[in-house]
Write a protein that holds these residues in place. Structure first.
Motif, PDB file in Angstrom:
ATOM      1  N   SER A  42       0.820  -1.206   0.000  1.00 16.19           N
ATOM      2  CA  SER A  42       0.000   0.000   0.000  1.00 16.19           C
ATOM      3  C   SER A  42       0.858   1.261   0.000  1.00 16.19           C
ATOM      4  O   SER A  42       1.776   1.414   0.802  1.00 16.19           O
ATOM      5  N   ILE A  43       0.542   2.144  -0.931  1.00 12.62           N
ATOM      6  CA  ILE A  43       1.180   3.452  -1.026  1.00 12.62           C
ATOM      7  C   ILE A  43       0.071   4.493  -0.922  1.00 12.62           C
ATOM      8  O   ILE A  43      -0.839   4.527  -1.750  1.00 12.62           O
ATOM      9  N   HIS A  44       0.132   5.325   0.112  1.00 14.51           N
ATOM     10  CA  HIS A  44      -0.886   6.352   0.318  1.00 14.51           C
ATOM     11  C   HIS A  44      -0.232   7.718   0.171  1.00 14.51           C
ATOM     12  O   HIS A  44       0.690   8.057   0.915  1.00 14.51           O
ATOM     13  N   VAL A  45      -0.719   8.493  -0.776  1.00 14.38           N
ATOM     14  CA  VAL A  45      -0.107   9.776  -1.126  1.00 14.38           C
ATOM     15  C   VAL A  45      -1.006  10.911  -0.652  1.00 14.38           C
ATOM     16  O   VAL A  45      -2.171  10.995  -1.042  1.00 14.38           O
ATOM     17  N   ASN A  46      -0.447  11.793   0.171  1.00 17.66           N
ATOM     18  CA  ASN A  46      -1.222  12.890   0.746  1.00 17.66           C
ATOM     19  C   ASN A  46      -0.575  14.220   0.406  1.00 17.66           C
ATOM     20  O   ASN A  46       0.652  14.355   0.424  1.00 17.66           O
ATOM     21  N   GLY A  47      -1.392  15.221   0.136  1.00 13.15           N
ATOM     22  CA  GLY A  47      -0.870  16.510  -0.280  1.00 13.15           C
ATOM     23  C   GLY A  47      -0.442  17.430   0.830  1.00 13.15           C
ATOM     24  O   GLY A  47       0.191  18.457   0.584  1.00 13.15           O
ATOM     25  N   CYS A  48      -0.766  17.083   2.080  1.00 15.18           N
ATOM     26  CA  CYS A  48      -0.440  17.924   3.228  1.00 15.18           C
ATOM     27  C   CYS A  48      -0.377  17.035   4.469  1.00 15.18           C
ATOM     28  O   CYS A  48      -0.559  15.819   4.374  1.00 15.18           O
ATOM     29  N   PRO A  49      -0.161  17.581   5.660  1.00 10.12           N
ATOM     30  CA  PRO A  49      -0.081  16.737   6.857  1.00 10.12           C
ATOM     31  C   PRO A  49      -1.408  16.185   7.369  1.00 10.12           C
ATOM     32  O   PRO A  49      -1.415  15.408   8.330  1.00 10.12           O
ATOM     33  N   ASN A  50      -2.532  16.550   6.772  1.00 10.09           N
ATOM     34  CA  ASN A  50      -3.822  16.179   7.348  1.00 10.09           C
ATOM     35  C   ASN A  50      -4.211  14.720   7.176  1.00 10.09           C
ATOM     36  O   ASN A  50      -5.196  14.265   7.733  1.00 10.09           O
ATOM     37  N   ALA A  51      -3.485  13.963   6.385  1.00 15.14           N
ATOM     38  CA  ALA A  51      -3.632  12.504   6.296  1.00 15.14           C
ATOM     39  C   ALA A  51      -5.008  12.044   5.837  1.00 15.14           C
ATOM     40  O   ALA A  51      -5.498  11.014   6.277  1.00 15.14           O
ATOM     41  N   CYS A  52      -5.622  12.791   4.927  1.00 15.28           N
ATOM     42  CA  CYS A  52      -6.903  12.345   4.376  1.00 15.28           C
ATOM     43  C   CYS A  52      -6.775  10.989   3.687  1.00 15.28           C
ATOM     44  O   CYS A  52      -7.739  10.234   3.614  1.00 15.28           O
ATOM     45  N   ALA A  53      -5.586  10.681   3.175  1.00  8.98           N
ATOM     46  CA  ALA A  53      -5.354   9.387   2.522  1.00  8.98           C
ATOM     47  C   ALA A  53      -4.758   8.365   3.487  1.00  8.98           C
ATOM     48  O   ALA A  53      -4.198   7.359   3.047  1.00  8.98           O
ATOM     49  N   ARG A  54      -4.893   8.609   4.791  1.00 11.14           N
ATOM     50  CA  ARG A  54      -4.431   7.684   5.833  1.00 11.14           C
ATOM     51  C   ARG A  54      -2.933   7.365   5.675  1.00 11.14           C
ATOM     52  O   ARG A  54      -2.519   6.200   5.649  1.00 11.14           O
ATOM     53  N   THR A  55      -2.147   8.415   5.599  1.00 14.28           N
ATOM     54  CA  THR A  55      -0.708   8.282   5.369  1.00 14.28           C
ATOM     55  C   THR A  55      -0.023   7.354   6.362  1.00 14.28           C
ATOM     56  O   THR A  55       0.797   6.512   5.983  1.00 14.28           O
ATOM     57  N   GLN A  56      -0.341   7.522   7.641  1.00 14.13           N
ATOM     58  CA  GLN A  56       0.427   6.818   8.682  1.00 14.13           C
ATOM     59  C   GLN A  56       0.087   5.349   8.817  1.00 14.13           C
ATOM     60  O   GLN A  56       0.775   4.624   9.534  1.00 14.13           O
ATOM     61  N   THR A  57      -0.976   4.868   8.167  1.00 12.68           N
ATOM     62  CA  THR A  57      -1.312   3.448   8.274  1.00 12.68           C
ATOM     63  C   THR A  57      -1.089   2.712   6.953  1.00 12.68           C
ATOM     64  O   THR A  57      -1.655   1.643   6.731  1.00 12.68           O
ATOM     65  N   ALA A  58      -0.250   3.268   6.108  1.00 13.01           N
ATOM     66  CA  ALA A  58       0.113   2.612   4.848  1.00 13.01           C
ATOM     67  C   ALA A  58       1.449   1.903   4.995  1.00 13.01           C
ATOM     68  O   ALA A  58       2.251   2.224   5.875  1.00 13.01           O
ATOM     69  N   ASP A  59       1.702   0.930   4.122  1.00 13.05           N
ATOM     70  CA  ASP A  59       3.049   0.371   4.041  1.00 13.05           C
ATOM     71  C   ASP A  59       4.044   1.486   3.740  1.00 13.05           C
ATOM     72  O   ASP A  59       5.089   1.602   4.376  1.00 13.05           O
ATOM     73  N   ILE A  60       3.701   2.290   2.731  1.00 15.69           N
ATOM     74  CA  ILE A  60       4.511   3.454   2.383  1.00 15.69           C
ATOM     75  C   ILE A  60       3.583   4.665   2.380  1.00 15.69           C
ATOM     76  O   ILE A  60       2.748   4.822   1.484  1.00 15.69           O
ATOM     77  N   GLY A  61       3.698   5.488   3.391  1.00 19.82           N
ATOM     78  CA  GLY A  61       2.894   6.696   3.492  1.00 19.82           C
ATOM     79  C   GLY A  61       3.721   7.895   3.071  1.00 19.82           C
ATOM     80  O   GLY A  61       4.860   8.064   3.521  1.00 19.82           O
ATOM     81  N   LEU A  62       3.151   8.731   2.224  1.00 18.49           N
ATOM     82  CA  LEU A  62       3.884   9.862   1.665  1.00 18.49           C
ATOM     83  C   LEU A  62       3.145  11.158   1.993  1.00 18.49           C
ATOM     84  O   LEU A  62       2.050  11.412   1.481  1.00 18.49           O
ATOM     85  N   LYS A  63       3.732  11.960   2.868  1.00 15.77           N
ATOM     86  CA  LYS A  63       3.124  13.219   3.302  1.00 15.77           C
ATOM     87  C   LYS A  63       3.740  14.367   2.526  1.00 15.77           C
ATOM     88  O   LYS A  63       4.931  14.645   2.623  1.00 15.77           O
ATOM     89  N   GLY A  64       2.924  15.044   1.742  1.00 17.41           N
ATOM     90  CA  GLY A  64       3.419  16.087   0.876  1.00 17.41           C
ATOM     91  C   GLY A  64       4.027  17.266   1.620  1.00 17.41           C
ATOM     92  O   GLY A  64       3.490  17.737   2.626  1.00 17.41           O
ATOM     93  N   GLN A  65       5.147  17.741   1.125  1.00 10.10           N
ATOM     94  CA  GLN A  65       5.787  18.942   1.642  1.00 10.10           C
ATOM     95  C   GLN A  65       6.774  19.448   0.598  1.00 10.10           C
ATOM     96  O   GLN A  65       7.094  18.741  -0.367  1.00 10.10           O
TER      97      GLN A  65
END
Length: 552
Positions: free
Chosen positions: A455-478
């Protein structure tokens, strides 16, 4: 209120109504006190739709409109350096994102046709399946909103409380009522909650947004909801639900905790209401950053939370429940699966939930042509067609593939999600949908031997709408520095998960990846995992034991 609870509250005050702290403590609370946000519908229909965007009161535009599923879009031409710097009126466009509420992910052919038609007529053929089972449209003008509402409501759909500080869409199993291994169909409980409580002004002013879900199967992210009911068998009472409270991600991620109770199906709506009312009354309103239910649960602890819930709201004790067996992983329902009635449902994956009104219209026609009147959306940004006869399965799979919806997707396409991103969202710093799409396509070519969804979850900001922190690979945009220039990039979270591997991803100190090198990084990381994993070792387990240098 019990005297024991009264004596233990924070004397400084956190804006908790139950303690008499009812004065507005921030601009958001003032807006909600000035006028119940649900009332903004009348102004949209009677004033703004006739006088246009320029006539909209700012408190309505940037606040109360959300209670009817409306956010202003990001104005084109502003990159991530403008996010959080420009004033709202400088960054917002005169068009809206509109979120159609789809509780339980349940749609009929008629309903999907209506959404598709609205997308094509009013939304420039845009449509995104969200990870909350909604469908999101873009380029909506305020002048068109009343007609859009009319079209939706004629087929039993709504945008009411799709956003805002209120009970948002209730997640549910997309295969409720048809799954072979389901013991209880939660649909009646979800329907009762919607009928009784959505639009109830006594619940439309909560401290912050409120996310809930009900499913017999482990097929929704129950650990990241404010409230979840997950199927469980009581040794005496039989099938019912285990209760979880206090989940949420964003900048202060917390996983939900078990309440330790069992609830019968017929009692779920009342328990849902009791938890919601408790949050309304005791939730922290002084600071928006601490206003989610998770902060109250963390402050009180689960024992006190249960005590107040039972004594003050339910007026009865709930049955205890020992921890049930935990599922190996969340179920995504992608593929061809037999239903309890002998027919089949087919789960298909677009790339990161991005579709169009035209595609949705074609899915509706496909379903109708093969005798189905039930289409479902999932919390994984996927689409299901139910009730397919065995003789039609192959043709349905082929027709879906022609629409870009794969029932046999690569692991990369199957497990990648993305939020709206900078294309439309004013909070975003980076592009997400297109970047994720390009990455999926490259990984399908570069690492075709990946043999399980990563699982790769791509998020555009820190708000984790795409559940960044519970992905195999979470990507927090910055924004990251490359050769002295600020460019789009991501902070990396690795090894998060749900169910048996529930946990928040590991952040690597100072490790950031530019958007341009994202596919290279994931390719390098995934090949290392394939080379180093032990027999049966999942990605989260490998990440937990890997040296930090091997994860960069």
């Amino acid at each position: 209120m019990t005297s024991s609870v009264r004596s233990r509250h924070n004397s400084k005050g956190q804006g908790q109504w139950a303690y008499g702290h009812t004065e507005p403590l921030n601009p958001n609370e003032q807006q909600k006190k000035d006028d119940n946000p649900l009332n903004v519908r009348a102004r949209i229909e009677n004033i703004y739709a006739h006088r246009g965007f320029a006539s909209i009161d700012p408190a309505d535009l940037r606040g109360r409109f959300r209670w009817w599923g409306l956010y202003t879009q990001r104005k084109p031409g502003f990159d991530g350096t403008a996010t959080g710097v420009l004033e709202p009126e400088e960054l917002e466009d005169e068009y809206f994102m509109l979120r159609v509420r789809i509780d339980g992910g349940q749609l009929s052919v008629e309903q999907l046709r209506a959404i598709a038609e609205i997308s094509k007529i009013y939304g420039r053929d845009t449509a995104d399946i969200t990870d909350r089972q909604n469908i999101q449209l873009h380029w909506i003008r305020v002048e068109d909103v009343p007609d859009i509402w009319r079209r939706l409501e004629e087929v039993g759909l709504s945008t009411q409380e799709a956003c805002g500080d209120c009970p948002r869409v209730v997640l549910g199993s997309p295969v409720a009522g048809v799954a072979e291994d389901e013991l209880i169909d939660a649909t009646p409980a979800i329907d009762e909650i919607i009928d009784r409580f959505i639009g109830d002004q006594s619940l439309s002013n909560l401290p912050r947004k409120y996310k809930s879900g009900i499913s017999w199967l482990p097929d929704l992210p129950y650990e990241t909801n404010d409230l979840s009911f997950l199927g469980a068998v009581h040794p005496v009472h039989g099938p019912g639900y285990d209760v979880w409270v206090g989940g949420g991600l964003s900048t202060n991620p917390m996983l939900a905790k078990r309440l330790g109770t069992w609830v019968a199906l017929e009692d779920v709506p009342d328990v849902w209401h009791a938890v919601t009312a408790l949050f309304r009354d005791y939730g922290f309103r002084r600071l928006r950053t601490r206003a989610r239910l998770k902060f109250l649960v963390a402050d009180w602890g689960i024992e006190r939370f249960r005590e107040v819930l039972e004594n003050e709201y339910l007026k009865r004790k709930l049955d205890d429940l020992d921890e049930p067996e935990v599922a190996p992983a969340l179920i995504d329902h992608v593929g061809v699966h037999r239903q309890a009635d002998g027919r089949y449902f087919i789960g298909a994956a677009p790339i990161v939930g991005r579709v169009t009104g035209t595609v949705l219209e074609q899915v509706a026609e496909l379903a109708a042509r093969h005798g189905s009147d039930r289409i479902r959306t999932t919390p994984g940004q996927k689409l299901l067609v139910l009730d397919i006869n065995e003789s039609d399965v192959d043709s349905v799979v082929a027709e879906l593939r022609e629409l870009g919806l794969h029932a046999d997707p690569s692991p990369w396409r199957r497990a990648t999600m993305a939020c709206t991103g900078i294309e439309f969202c004013k909070l975003a710093l980076v592009d997400t949908k297109e970047r994720a799409r390009q990455t999926v396509i490259q990984l399908e070519k570069r690492v075709p031997d990946m043999d399980s969804p990563l699982s790769i979850h791509v998020n555009g900001c820190p708000n984790a709408c795409a559940r960044t922190q519970t992905a195999d690979i979470g990507l927090k945009g910055q924004l990251v520095l490359v050769d002295g220039k600020r460019v789009e990039g991501f902070q990396v979270h690795l090894g998060g998960g749900h169910a048996q591997h529930a946990g928040l991803g590991r952040k690597l100190r100072g490790h950031k990846v530019s958007a341009a090198e994202l596919a290279d990084y994931v390719e390098r990381l995934s090949r290392r995992y394939l080379e180093e994993r032990t027999d049966g070792e999942v990605f989260a387990e490998w990440v937990a034991r890997a040296d930090e240098k091997d994860l960069q």
